[in-house]
Design a protein around this motif. Structure first.
Motif, PDB file in Angstrom:
ATOM      1  N   VAL A  10       0.864  -1.182   0.000  1.00 57.68           N
ATOM      2  CA  VAL A  10       0.000   0.000   0.000  1.00 57.68           C
ATOM      3  C   VAL A  10       0.897   1.226   0.000  1.00 57.68           C
ATOM      4  O   VAL A  10       1.742   1.384   0.887  1.00 57.68           O
ATOM      5  N   SER A  11       0.722   2.087  -0.989  1.00 55.96           N
ATOM      6  CA  SER A  11       1.491   3.334  -1.016  1.00 55.96           C
ATOM      7  C   SER A  11       0.527   4.507  -1.074  1.00 55.96           C
ATOM      8  O   SER A  11      -0.568   4.413  -1.622  1.00 55.96           O
ATOM      9  N   ASP A  17      -4.513   4.193   6.975  1.00 54.59           N
ATOM     10  CA  ASP A  17      -5.124   3.776   5.710  1.00 54.59           C
ATOM     11  C   ASP A  17      -4.678   2.371   5.337  1.00 54.59           C
ATOM     12  O   ASP A  17      -5.490   1.538   4.918  1.00 54.59           O
ATOM     13  N   ALA A  18      -3.394   2.091   5.480  1.00 57.55           N
ATOM     14  CA  ALA A  18      -2.876   0.757   5.171  1.00 57.55           C
ATOM     15  C   ALA A  18      -3.534  -0.289   6.074  1.00 57.55           C
ATOM     16  O   ALA A  18      -3.904  -1.374   5.612  1.00 57.55           O
ATOM     17  N   VAL A  21      -7.015  -1.117   4.835  1.00 57.54           N
ATOM     18  CA  VAL A  21      -6.982  -2.043   3.695  1.00 57.54           C
ATOM     19  C   VAL A  21      -6.717  -3.470   4.180  1.00 57.54           C
ATOM     20  O   VAL A  21      -7.375  -4.419   3.741  1.00 57.54           O
ATOM     21  N   VAL A  71      -4.998   5.698  -2.059  1.00 52.61           N
ATOM     22  CA  VAL A  71      -3.863   4.791  -1.889  1.00 52.61           C
ATOM     23  C   VAL A  71      -3.792   3.855  -3.085  1.00 52.61           C
ATOM     24  O   VAL A  71      -4.809   3.488  -3.662  1.00 52.61           O
ATOM     25  N   THR A  72      -2.584   3.502  -3.449  1.00 55.54           N
ATOM     26  CA  THR A  72      -2.357   2.516  -4.498  1.00 55.54           C
ATOM     27  C   THR A  72      -2.041   1.195  -3.833  1.00 55.54           C
ATOM     28  O   THR A  72      -1.159   1.119  -2.973  1.00 55.54           O
ATOM     29  N   VAL A  73      -2.781   0.168  -4.213  1.00 54.42           N
ATOM     30  CA  VAL A  73      -2.637  -1.156  -3.625  1.00 54.42           C
ATOM     31  C   VAL A  73      -2.177  -2.124  -4.708  1.00 54.42           C
ATOM     32  O   VAL A  73      -2.757  -2.164  -5.793  1.00 54.42           O
ATOM     33  N   GLN A 110      -2.945  -4.180  -9.599  1.00 57.76           N
ATOM     34  CA  GLN A 110      -2.815  -2.889  -8.932  1.00 57.76           C
ATOM     35  C   GLN A 110      -4.144  -2.145  -9.002  1.00 57.76           C
ATOM     36  O   GLN A 110      -4.776  -2.080 -10.059  1.00 57.76           O
TER      37      GLN A 110
END
Length: 115
Positions: A10-11, A17-18, A21, A71-73, A110
């Motif tokens: 997670v970024s 937030d992470a 997720v 967030v990008t997962v 992604q």
């Protein structure tokens, strides 16, 4: 028969937030083997890992939880585990699919999750 690994990166966002997720994915995979810490620095990459059994996987349906930022997962594992993780995340968050890559026995997908 032993399980395989599903890895999660997670970024963006923050540690909370992470963790949100990860909690969403725990509804499908059970407790994470590794979880993000409590470091609250923004734009840090957080990782988690799940041991995935060989049984049929069903997407989890956790309660919707807000994110503080997009967030990008990235999820990586067997095609069935990646599909289950993707279905769980798209059923829980507002998402944009950013693509996937298939290997011989693994797949990577992604997603962008939005608040």
């Amino acid at each position: 028969m032993s399980g395989t690994q599903l890895t999660l990166t997670v970024s963006g966002g923050n540690a909370a937030d992470a963790q949100t997720v990860v909690r969403a994915l725990e509804s499908a995979f059970g407790p994470a083997d590794e979880s993000p810490g409590d470091d609250d620095a923004p734009s840090t990459v957080h990782t988690a890992a799940f041991t995935v059994g060989t049984e049929n996987l069903e997407p989890g349906r956790p309660a919707r939880s807000p994110l503080s930022a997009p967030v990008t997962v990235t999820v990586q594992g067997t095609p069935a585990a990646v599909r289950c993780a993707g279905d769980t995340l798209t059923g829980t968050f507002t998402t944009q699919d950013r693509g996937s890559v298939s290997g011989d026995q693994e797949q990577e997908r992604q997603l962008l999750l939005e608040p």
